[in-house]
Every structure is written in structure tokens, then in C-alpha cells.
Design a protein around this motif. Sequence first.
Motif, short mmCIF file in Angstrom:
data_model
loop_
_atom_site.label_atom_id
_atom_site.label_comp_id
_atom_site.label_asym_id
_atom_site.label_seq_id
_atom_site.Cartn_x
_atom_site.Cartn_y
_atom_site.Cartn_z
N ARG A 203 8.65 -38.24 -8.64
CA ARG A 203 9.45 -37.36 -9.48
C ARG A 203 9.41 -35.96 -8.89
O ARG A 203 8.52 -35.61 -8.14
N ARG A 204 10.39 -35.18 -9.28
CA ARG A 204 10.59 -33.93 -8.57
C ARG A 204 9.37 -33.02 -8.61
O ARG A 204 9.07 -32.34 -7.64
N GLN A 205 8.66 -33.03 -9.76
CA GLN A 205 7.52 -32.13 -9.84
C GLN A 205 6.45 -32.50 -8.81
O GLN A 205 5.74 -31.65 -8.29
N ALA B 149 12.77 -34.54 -0.67
CA ALA B 149 13.01 -35.95 -0.40
C ALA B 149 12.99 -36.20 1.10
O ALA B 149 13.41 -35.34 1.87
N THR B 150 12.50 -37.36 1.48
CA THR B 150 12.53 -37.75 2.89
C THR B 150 13.65 -38.75 3.09
O THR B 150 13.68 -39.79 2.44
N ASN C 18 16.17 -27.86 -4.70
CA ASN C 18 15.96 -27.26 -6.02
C ASN C 18 17.31 -27.03 -6.69
O ASN C 18 17.73 -25.92 -6.95
N SER C 19 17.99 -28.11 -6.91
CA SER C 19 19.35 -27.88 -7.37
C SER C 19 19.81 -28.98 -8.31
O SER C 19 20.32 -29.99 -7.88
N THR C 20 19.57 -28.85 -9.53
CA THR C 20 20.24 -29.69 -10.53
C THR C 20 20.67 -28.75 -11.63
O THR C 20 20.76 -27.56 -11.45
N SER D 284 13.21 -37.46 -4.48
CA SER D 284 12.77 -36.40 -5.37
C SER D 284 13.55 -36.59 -6.66
O SER D 284 14.70 -36.16 -6.76
N ILE D 285 12.91 -37.26 -7.60
CA ILE D 285 13.67 -37.87 -8.68
C ILE D 285 13.70 -37.02 -9.94
O ILE D 285 12.69 -36.48 -10.37
#
Lengths: 250, 347, 557
Positions: B62-64, B69-70, C5-7, C355-356
Amino acid sequence: MILATHPHTHETAQPEEHGHVALPQHRHHFETQEQQREAATFGMWLFLLTEIMFFGGLFFSYLLYRNWYYDAFVVASNQLSVPLGGTNTAVLITSGFFMALAVWASEMKKKGLLVLTLILTMVFGCIFIGIKYDEYHEKWEKHHIPGAHFDIAEFVNPHAYGLHEEPLSPDAAQKTQIFFSLYFAMTGLHALHMLIGLGILVWLTVRAHRGDFTAGYVAPIENFALYWHFVDIVWLFLFPLLYLINRHPV
Amino acid sequence: MHISPVLWQFLVKWLNASALFPREASTIAPYSDALYFFLLLITIIGLTLVGALIFGFAIRYRRQRNPVATQVEGSTLLEATWTIIPLALFLITFVWGALLYFRIYNPPTNAMNIYVVGKQWMWKAEHEGGQHEINALHVPIGRPVQLTMISQDVFHSFSVPDFRIKREVIPGRYTTVWFQATTPGSYHLFCTQYCGTNHSQMIGEVTAMTPDDYQKWLHTSTSGMSLAQNGERLFTEFGCIACHTGTSQARAPNLAGLYGSKIQLSDGTDVLVNEAYVRNSILSPSSQVAAGFAPIMPTFQGQISEDGLIDLVEYIKSLHTNDRLQQTLVTSQSDEATPKASSAVKP
Amino acid sequence: MSATNSTIVSLPDQSTASLPKRSYINNESGLLSWLLTGDHKRIAILYLISITFFFFIGGAFAGLIRLELLTPQPDLVASDTYNKFFSMHGIIMVFLFLVPSVPATLGNFLMPIMIGAKDLAFPKVNLLSWYLYWIGGLFTLAALVLGGVDTGWTFTTPLSTHYLNTHVVTAALGIFIIGFSSIFTGLNFIVTIHRMRAPGMTWFRLPLFVWSHYAASLLMVLGTPVLAITLVLVALERTIGIGVFDPTKGGDPLLFQHLFWFYSHPAVYIMILPGMGVISEVISTFSRKRVFGYTAVAFSSVAIALFGFFVWAHHMFIMGVSNYSALVFSLLTMLVAVPSAIKIFNWAFTLQKGSITFETPMLYAFGFMGLFTIGGMTGVFLGALGMDIHLTETYFIVAHFHFVMVGGMLMAFLSGVHYWWPKMTGRMYPESLSKLAAVTTFIGFNLTFLPQFILGYLGMPRRYHAYPPEFQVLNVLSTAGATVLGVGYMLPLLYLGWSLKYGAIAGNNPWQATGLEWQIQSPPLTENFLEVPVIDYEAYDYEWLAKKMDQEVTTVG
């Protein structure tokens, strides 16, 4: 993203910028006239593919039942008139020939010839429909139209009607109704396609007379020709399958 | 079953008691359930795997926790893995399912035969001895029972969930299914092909009984004439006996001993004389004329019901010897000699 | 500024945000400009409104069905009425909602933009498709208003040809016309994808959304005409009495089954493939990653389309097809299941090292993956011959297809609608409320349809108005779930409508996604692009996106 400096994207086409004359029929979601023409032809071929699938269901059913009830189908098929069917085949091929000539006329920008050939295509198409009507009418009179009034008497007792056929037993004679069901469904669907085609031809002829198709814009004539030839080809399958089963000299 | 019978019993009986699982009341039911549990198992494993991957990755990446991202193109190894493993599992399923299918639809040769006619909106079962049932079917346990079924109108489907059997019942041709009941009891019978207004009322009960009880039931429910006897009556009424006399000069083939044999048709093909052939010969005789005979048999399409056809089939099945046929001939001739009391009974 | 860092949280200050001055929405005004439009985006919106309308009618029938099934007795309505309920539910949901849903709305709107074109190849044919949809829809509504049709959506002969006196021909005619709507849409898509890709947009740079629509279009074009001719034959048999399917006249009712299922099986792939395309896009965006195994997913779509044509008789295993043909169709059914499995795993692995974030479209996508796995696996149950004998025509089948169609397709549709809502309208939907709706539908859906698997194995037949009392508890659970599900579906109608006026302004690329549609304004211009794009990068290229955003000033409007 590299942005193309593509003058064609401008909403109103300026002939001088393009270096060639943009046809008035150029649709602006297409980049070039060529793209438009290719897309239209591709679209028509795809449409004809759907038509093959459409007729395909009937052809499949016909092949299935012909396999199961061969004798009944032979006798029923002998009711169809080969001379009339053969004439119709020649008529349709002639019509197709004139349509092909029309395409050439359009490409060669010969308006008079285009209009003439379109009219001749229509005339032969109408002859086809006329002969077909004649055949259907005969079936109506003989009570060979499937449904409540279908009459198998001629198949059970052909000699009484002056026919040189083997009599069928009543249960086999019942199967002739399936032949006629498919005959009317297949030729009827084909005739419907011809009528639609004739309607479009009228409209194309009017526009051809106005000169719409002899100034470089040939796509409608070309693509309609594809449709017309397809309808022709369907008949070329229908005729032997329906009319020419096990023909023997009478 | 290769797994512990105790575990199996526990699973099935416990689930059944909780109204989550049907009873196993036929010999084939455990086989169906075994395949079902296998499929359930691989589904749960697959779902758990997919769920674990989704949740696992979603939480871990998750983003935190993973701000960058790879980019990954793919992995041929992984693609191969999750192509081959599912394919293998599905192929195992295919083979298992096919074997089960052949078990369910191939009856043993010693199966007793019961006819079923479906019509909107009821089931008629006809035992060979002439016992008729409506929306019910009595069968003995411990014996294979074959159902020969046909519809009088639209598509129906004969389903007994507790036996794990089901078969479409269609107009125009016979379909068959067989089972062997294991436990006495009453089991649901459903119609499982939508057939119009009262589709959900076309239900009944299959009652499996011990062999003794079944014999008692047979005796008490007989209507007097067996199917074959009724068929004999129809055979004379419709005039079949006039041509199928069994003599050497007869216009029609001799039917004695015909059922079950292979004959040659006028177009040269060989065909097995089974129920379907007999029925077809009555309704559409010109389509399968026996070699050496003229196609003069009239059709009885529209004149005889499916029940009548079943009676005739049973009668023809019962013609083991020519004597039996001669009996019918003699009876019919004496019938003609004596005046009838009333007009012909409807078949 | 990096691509990561973009949503939504980094939307610019709303006080200065404004919608673009000119867009496809305000380009022309007046009702006729919408009803006679050639703009693929306007047509997509017309479709969106239309299918929503029919969805709620079909949904109302579902509600009535579940209401009746609360009790074992047939006590709410008469049997004929109940039969009409499930027939109309099926016909409307399949032909008027599911088949057009993603292709005619999202596909129409986005596909040309995604390939860099200004419109579909044949805009007038596109408009014609919409009109045909409505004419067919009106025939169907006419059948409903005149008294309904009770053949089931499957029109089984000889029931539909000889044993019913309801408005079968009207309904068949309606479906026939809708079929042509579908055929023309598919035809349009195929020609567009082949001929109108922007320079540099090669086949393997296409978004997977386009691949799925291409595969679905092949099915639409080749399969639907067979349904059309089948319905024509049914209509002829009903009206003038040809006996093609009538055993008393030598016909064969099984022929109808073959012809009908020859279309209706590919139809289910027509329904699901575009939804899978949506899932590819959503999973990629909200993981900030290229879809894992792009080529595998692309080819899987085409494989599903191809194999999908060869499995139709698995709907007929117990009908008396020969044992050998049953074997062949069962084997092929197992093969067609594999590409779907491949896709699920590829999507799952797209999450790895991503990066979810968990916006609503992503929640729906997760729901899709779980529910489609269940739905797809239960399809394997049914493809296994011996297992199908026990399960066919029971509630197991009902549960199976609702899992793939509702738990799968409808979730994908909602995912797509939420995902591209900012692009289509220029406005964001309210995130918290939409998340609530997503979770509600997920819970409601499972509660409705999981009990039906159990009911199916117990033997409860489908299309039953009344049932044995021992099945009641599970039916009550199912109806309770349906209520929750209904609420879950009402919510988007309300908040999406609300967002049109009050939603936050979206800007070009609120999700910071790749794809050509996100590089243009929201809502887009009528002509989509001011200049024709030239593509020199791959699909889902987040590094390219990062570089591009570094170069641009981020403004809204």
C-alpha cells in the motif's frame, strides 16, 4: 508525446494548405481520404461477414434436414422450376455485371455511364424479384406454403397430378413441409436483401445523377457493389442447393 | 471411497442435518459428492490463494508502505505456472466428470425398466406390470432401475436430487437415465426444465422400498393389465396384426424375437431394434424400412399417444417367440368373429 | 514532481478550479443536438442514461421475484405472473443492460480517445445503434405492457412456439432489433481499432481495455446474427406454422437449442470481456504499475473470444446430445476457463511491488476479482459432465451466472463508471459515500447469492414459483441480501447525480494515470485532441508519465 503538426486536424479544411483538394464528403474524424475509404470498405466486408453468419443458421438447418429427409427433399425440390431458377441466376449475374461496370464508371468519372449501369442493375434486380414472385405465387396456388394449408396430396399421389415421381408415404410427405419452410425462409431472406438493395440503388442513382459519385468520391458505389455481389453469391449457393438436388432427366 | 468412511459419514450426514446438503440415497450419490467435494476444495484453495495474493500485496505494497512502484514487465515462469496448474486441475476435473457422466447415463444390463411420460404439468410412471402412477414413482432398493422417458408436449426434466440424477424429457424421442436406490424413504422429484405455468407444481415423490414392500406394492397397485397386454390390445385395434402376421408371406416383417436384434434397412445400413426404433417405425415408418419389404406401412402420427406407444413397445419386446405372436393373431381373429359390445377403446 | 504522489489528495486548490470553457457537453446545446449527434462521447452518455433506466426496471423484477420467494407457497402473484417476472428480468438484464453496458457506454466514450482517434469510424452508424437499442427496448417494453412474455430469456421450443399465448413475437422482435444494435457497435469498434489508431499506436501499445473490446466485438459481430436468425425462425413457427423445430412435423427442437446457444454462450463473453478490460485499467492505475504480463492478458482476451465459440453445447449436456459430443464440449469448456484464470493471476501480480491506493474503483476491482474467481470456478463445476447432471437447471446455475455477471461484470461496470466519471463529467464523485456503496453491494451480493449455491446442490430447481418448505431459510437469507444489494445500487444513482452539480472539479488527470484519455481535458473536447497524438511509448508507462508531469505545469481547467 510528440505533437504532430498535421494540418488536416484543423476543423475546416483549407485546400491550399493540403496540397490537394479535400472532397466535400471528407469526414473530419478521418485523417485522410484514404483512411476514410479504407475504413468504409473494411466496414462493408465486416458487415458481409455478419450476413454470412445470419444466413449461416439457415444453411446449417437446411443441410441437417436434407441429410435426414433426403427423399422428401428430392421430391419437394423437383417442384421448383429449374428453368425459372436458372433464368433468375442468369438475371442476377447480369445485374452483378452491370454493378461492376457501374463501379468502373464511377472511378472513370463517367456520369452518364454510371447512371445507365445503375439503372440496368436495378432493372435486372426487378426482373429477379418478378420471377421470384411468380414462383411464390405458384406455390401459393398449389398449397405448398408451409402452415395450416399445406397440402401433401401431390407428394403422396404424384401420378394423379401428372408428375413423374415416386409416391411418398404420408409421413415422409409431411417432411416436404420442412423443405418448403427452409425454401421460403432462405429465398425470402434473400429477396428481402434484394429489395433493400434495390431501395438503396434508387437513392444511389438519384445521387449519381447529381454527380456525387463522379468527382473522386466512389466509396458508396464500391461498397454497395460489394453488398450486391454478396447477395448475388448467396443466390449462387441457394440455387444449386434448393433447385438441383438429384435432378434426373424427366 | 478412499477417504475414511467415518469422516465421509460425518461430513455428509452433518451437512444434511443442517439442511445444507441432500441425502445420499443412490449408489451413484457418493461418487457425485466426491467430485463435488474435490471441486469445492480446489475452489476454496483457489479463492484463498487469490484472496491471499490480493490482501497480501494490498497491505504490503500500500502506498504508505511502498510509495514508489517498481515497474515489472512479467514473468514467463509465473505465466507458465498459472497456466499449467489450473489447466491440469481442470483436465483432472474433465476426466473425473466424464467418468461420472458415463456411470450415470450407461445403465447396467440387468436394469428393470420403468417408463415415464412427462406432460404439462405432471409425471406419469408406468411399470411393466401395468402399475400406473401420477407424480410418484415406487422403486425397490438394491436393484438398478432404468427410466425410459418421453414428453407429450414440451421439454421437461426428470430430477431426483437425492439420487443425483437428472435427465431431460423431450418430445419426439426417448431419453433414459438409471439409478439404484440404497435407502428406503421418500425423495423429492422435480421437473427441472421450465415448461410453462405450473412448472413448479410438476413435482412428486420417489418412494424407495425394500424388495418385499415393493412386491406388496406391485400387487396392490396393478390395474389388471400389464403394459404388454395393453399393447397387444392396441396391436390388434390398430390393425398391425393384419400385416405383421408372422407368416412367411406376410407383407410386413415378423416381429417375433425382433427386439434387441440388428436388422438391415432398405438403404443398406444396419440398425439396432430398440425402443427408439420401434417408436419411430410406428410414427415415421418410411424413414427406416426393413430390407426386402415395401414402404407401405401407414403412419400413426397423431393417432396414438405416448402412453399407447409405450404399450406397443412393451408388447413387441414381449414377443420372444412366434407362438406369442400367433396367440395374438388367433385372439384378434376370434375378436373379429364376435360382435363387439362397444366401440374401440381409446388407447 | 514524481509520478507517485498523485491521486485525488493532491488536487489543486478548489477555489481556483474551474471546468474547461469548451467541451463536448457545452459545444452545442439543445435536445436535438444530443439526439442527432455523431459524437461518440454524447452517444455514450445517451447509452448510459438508457441502460440505467432499463437496469432499474430489470432490477424491480428481481425484487419482485425475491419477494415472492420469501415464502415457499406461491402466494404473492399467480404462477403465470411469476413466470413473466423472471422472463422479463432475464431479457432486460441480458439484452438491454449487460450486453451494451460497458461497450456502449465506456467503450464508446473512451476507445477512440485511447487509440488517439477523433471518433469512431462510423459515427452515424453509432447513432443508429443507439436508436436500434431504443426501438428494440420499446418493443420489449411493449411486450411487457401488453401482458408480458413468459418463455424465460431462453425461448425454449416447443414451449415458446406452440404452448404459450403471450407476446413472444413482440419480445423476439425486440431482441432481434437490439441484436443489430450490438452488431453495429461491434463492427464500428473493429474497424476503428484496425484503421484509426494514431501514428505510433501499435497493437501492443494499446491499453488492455481496447484489446478486450476488440475481442468482445469479434463475438458481437460473428455471434449475434445467429441469434437473429434463430428468433426469426421462432417467430415464423409461431405465426405461420413452419415446422423447423416441431417434432410432429419432422422438425427437431434440439436444433433450436444448438442455434440459440451458439450465440448465447459467446454472449456471456461479450458481457464479461469489456468488464475485464476495465479491471486491467483500474488495477494498473491504482497500483501505479504496468499490468503484469501485458501480452498474456491481451492474448487471453482473444483466446476467450475464440474458444468461446466452441463450447455452446455445455448448456445441453443432459438434453440428449451424444456422449461423444458431450465429451468434446466438456473438454473445450475446461480449456476456455484457463485464460480467465491467467488474467486473475496477472491482475493479482500487478499489485506486487506496486504502490496501492484504495479508491472506490479499486474497491470494486478487488470485489470483481474475488467474486469472479468464485463465479468462474463454479463454472468449472458445471463444465464437469457428471457434476452438471446434478447441478444443471438448479439454483447452482443461477448463483453461478449471477456471480460472474453481477459480482463480475456489474462490479466492473461500476468500477469503470467511477473511474472515468471525472473524465466524462469533469467532476469527482463523493469518495466516502461511494466506498460505502461499494462495500454495501459486496455484502449484499454475497448474502443474496452464496445461499443459492447451497440451494442448488440441495436440488432446488430454478424458475420455480413455489418450493419445498425446507428450502425457506436459505431463500429468506437470499432475499435479505437482495434488499441490501438494492440499496447499494440506488446509492450511486443518487450521489453520481448529485456530483454533476456539486462534485469537486476533477481536472485532466485526477488519478495521475497513463493513457491518452487522461492527457486531455475533463470533459474532453468534441474532437478529443487539438493535435493528433504521436505515440512513442508503451501502454502503462508510468516513467513516461513522471517525465511528462515534470515538464508541465499542473493546472486545472
